[in-house]
Design a protein around this motif. Structure first.
Motif, mmCIF file in Angstrom:
data_model
loop_
_atom_site.group_PDB
_atom_site.id
_atom_site.type_symbol
_atom_site.label_atom_id
_atom_site.label_comp_id
_atom_site.label_asym_id
_atom_site.label_seq_id
_atom_site.Cartn_x
_atom_site.Cartn_y
_atom_site.Cartn_z
ATOM 1 N N ARG A 102 51.408 49.012 44.695
ATOM 2 C CA ARG A 102 50.773 48.613 45.815
ATOM 3 C C ARG A 102 50.813 49.585 46.911
ATOM 4 O O ARG A 102 49.933 49.850 47.774
ATOM 5 C CB ARG A 102 51.218 47.236 46.279
ATOM 6 C CG ARG A 102 50.630 46.194 45.300
ATOM 7 C CD ARG A 102 49.918 45.109 46.054
ATOM 8 N NE ARG A 102 50.556 44.608 47.268
ATOM 9 C CZ ARG A 102 50.234 43.578 47.913
ATOM 10 N NH1 ARG A 102 49.013 43.210 47.744
ATOM 11 N NH2 ARG A 102 51.128 43.141 48.995
ATOM 12 N N ASP A 107 44.870 48.750 43.646
ATOM 13 C CA ASP A 107 44.009 47.468 43.837
ATOM 14 C C ASP A 107 44.707 46.508 42.811
ATOM 15 O O ASP A 107 44.178 46.394 41.525
ATOM 16 C CB ASP A 107 42.644 47.798 43.644
ATOM 17 C CG ASP A 107 41.754 46.696 43.521
ATOM 18 O OD1 ASP A 107 42.007 45.513 44.090
ATOM 19 O OD2 ASP A 107 40.596 46.751 42.991
ATOM 20 N N GLN A 109 44.492 42.719 41.186
ATOM 21 C CA GLN A 109 43.661 41.258 41.169
ATOM 22 C C GLN A 109 44.539 40.103 41.197
ATOM 23 O O GLN A 109 44.214 39.091 41.495
ATOM 24 C CB GLN A 109 42.651 41.511 40.090
ATOM 25 C CG GLN A 109 43.221 41.489 38.832
ATOM 26 C CD GLN A 109 42.213 41.830 37.624
ATOM 27 O OE1 GLN A 109 42.253 42.778 37.151
ATOM 28 N NE2 GLN A 109 41.375 40.937 37.217
ATOM 29 N N GLN A 110 45.781 40.193 40.635
ATOM 30 C CA GLN A 110 46.665 39.196 40.098
ATOM 31 C C GLN A 110 48.245 39.727 40.540
ATOM 32 O O GLN A 110 48.631 40.707 39.924
ATOM 33 C CB GLN A 110 46.778 38.611 38.940
ATOM 34 C CG GLN A 110 45.506 37.640 38.660
ATOM 35 C CD GLN A 110 44.996 37.740 37.452
ATOM 36 O OE1 GLN A 110 45.449 38.603 36.536
ATOM 37 N NE2 GLN A 110 43.684 37.061 37.269
ATOM 38 N N LEU A 123 45.942 44.519 37.139
ATOM 39 C CA LEU A 123 45.189 45.495 38.257
ATOM 40 C C LEU A 123 43.914 46.107 37.716
ATOM 41 O O LEU A 123 43.577 45.888 36.590
ATOM 42 C CB LEU A 123 46.093 46.606 38.700
ATOM 43 C CG LEU A 123 46.635 47.521 37.703
ATOM 44 C CD1 LEU A 123 46.586 49.003 37.922
ATOM 45 C CD2 LEU A 123 48.124 47.028 36.960
ATOM 46 N N ARG A 124 43.166 46.985 38.607
ATOM 47 C CA ARG A 124 42.122 47.459 37.941
ATOM 48 C C ARG A 124 42.070 48.940 38.272
ATOM 49 O O ARG A 124 42.387 49.439 39.227
ATOM 50 C CB ARG A 124 40.608 46.992 38.743
ATOM 51 C CG ARG A 124 40.407 45.493 38.295
ATOM 52 C CD ARG A 124 39.077 45.171 38.754
ATOM 53 N NE ARG A 124 38.796 43.747 38.709
ATOM 54 C CZ ARG A 124 38.660 43.027 37.815
ATOM 55 N NH1 ARG A 124 38.543 43.864 36.473
ATOM 56 N NH2 ARG A 124 38.276 41.918 37.798
ATOM 57 N N GLY A 128 36.643 49.664 37.215
ATOM 58 C CA GLY A 128 36.823 48.499 37.035
ATOM 59 C C GLY A 128 37.605 47.939 35.797
ATOM 60 O O GLY A 128 37.876 46.773 35.429
ATOM 61 N N GLN A 130 40.033 46.816 33.265
ATOM 62 C CA GLN A 130 41.269 46.008 33.624
ATOM 63 C C GLN A 130 42.568 46.277 32.901
ATOM 64 O O GLN A 130 42.525 46.959 31.798
ATOM 65 C CB GLN A 130 40.925 44.547 32.907
ATOM 66 C CG GLN A 130 40.249 43.719 33.629
ATOM 67 C CD GLN A 130 40.265 42.321 33.320
ATOM 68 O OE1 GLN A 130 41.214 41.824 33.814
ATOM 69 N NE2 GLN A 130 39.396 41.735 32.477
#
Lengths: 141, 145
Positions: A102, A107, A109-110, A123-124, A128, A130
């Motif tokens: 981070r 990025d 997502q969870q 993350l992605r 896009g 996964q």
């Protein structure tokens, strides 16, 4: 018959963006990167995590000659919202890795979440795809 | 819970070198990761792993540079930057000291990366298949697709 995993293909929207993400942010190594003039400048680009020296991802932008423009755009339309699968990376400490990534602008997502098998974060990549980050619990014997 | 043995922190610094060799790592940053003062850290690292943190970082960079020379068509200057070194001159001399050849000699003595890029057959077929129009122009025979 002993089959071993060697390369896995990933569709990305831009090779340089993908390379910056996978090497600069995720800490993968470049395994191969050659531009082949005999194939109209096709770039064979593979990257892999240092902990798995036998496995590499081939990064490709969908396009001719494998796909016409319309099909290529369609593939990316599926990649962008993460509809094309993905892959799982194991790590020693999910929380620590999450914070480090981070801080490098990844990025997520969870955030790290406790699951029966360990701790898992999502993350992605910039296109896009996964990626799951999993810290496995030691097996109980 | 037993306290972590101090070598666990040293291992953290060692892992940091292996993971972040491309960045300008100095002894201060590594000592921080090991929760130790820089002077104490360098000594403890050497005691635990048999070489100084600087030597360990340099061998990691050399190993990566050699792999990039074999597997990519990146220039020597680019590879120097990719393994976290600022000066091409000192990169070249470190490389020669390590491998007995300069980066350029090392690459020249091996097959070009493109000649053994493992392009899958599907990719090769797509790129080497003549376009329909080219075939019809050559043979003079119309190709119905």
């Amino acid at each position: 018959m002993a089959l071993r995993l060697a390369h896995v293909g990933l569709w990305v929207h831009d090779l340089d963006d993908a390379l910056a993400f996978y090497t600069g942010q995720l800490g993968f190594e470049i395994r191969e990167d050659v531009t082949l003039e005999e194939f109209a400048g096709y770039r064979w680009l593979t990257v892999g995590p240092p902990g798995s020296p036998d496995v590499a991802f081939t990064l490709n932008v969908p396009g001719p000659p494998l796909f016409d423009d319309e099909t290529a755009a369609e593939v990316l339309r599926f990649v962008a919202p993460g509809k094309t699968g993905g892959f799982i990376l194991n790590c020693d400490d999910c929380q620590e890795t999450y914070e480090e990534l981070r801080a490098r602008g990844v990025d997520f997502q969870q955030p790290p979440t406790q699951q029966p098998y360990g701790i898992d974060a999502g993350l992605r990549d910039p296109s896009g795809n996964q990626i799951r980050l999993v810290q496995r619990l030691p097996l109980r014997v | 819970m037993a306290p972590l043995p101090p070598d666990r922190h040293l291992l953290r610094a060692k892992d940091l070198i292996d993971a972040r060799y491309a960045e300008p790592l100095d002894v201060e940053a590594l000592a921080l990761a090991a929760h130790a003062s820089p002077a104490h850290f360098a000594r403890s690292f050497r005691r635990a792993f048999g070489e100084t943190p600087h030597q360990y970082l340099l061998t990691r960079r050399m190993e990566r540079a050699a792999a990039l020379l074999r597997g990519t068509d990146h220039s020597v200057a680019r590879i120097c930057a990719e393994v976290g070194l600022a000066s091409v001159g000192s990169f070249t001399s470190s490389f020669k000291r390590t491998f007995g050849e300069t980066p350029t000699e090392y690459r020249a003595a091996r097959p070009p990366a493109g000649s053994f890029a493992p392009l899958p057959t599907c990719v090769l077929m797509a790129w080497t298949r003549p376009r329909s129009r080219a075939v019809s122009e050559k043979t003079g025979v119309g190709v119905a697709v």
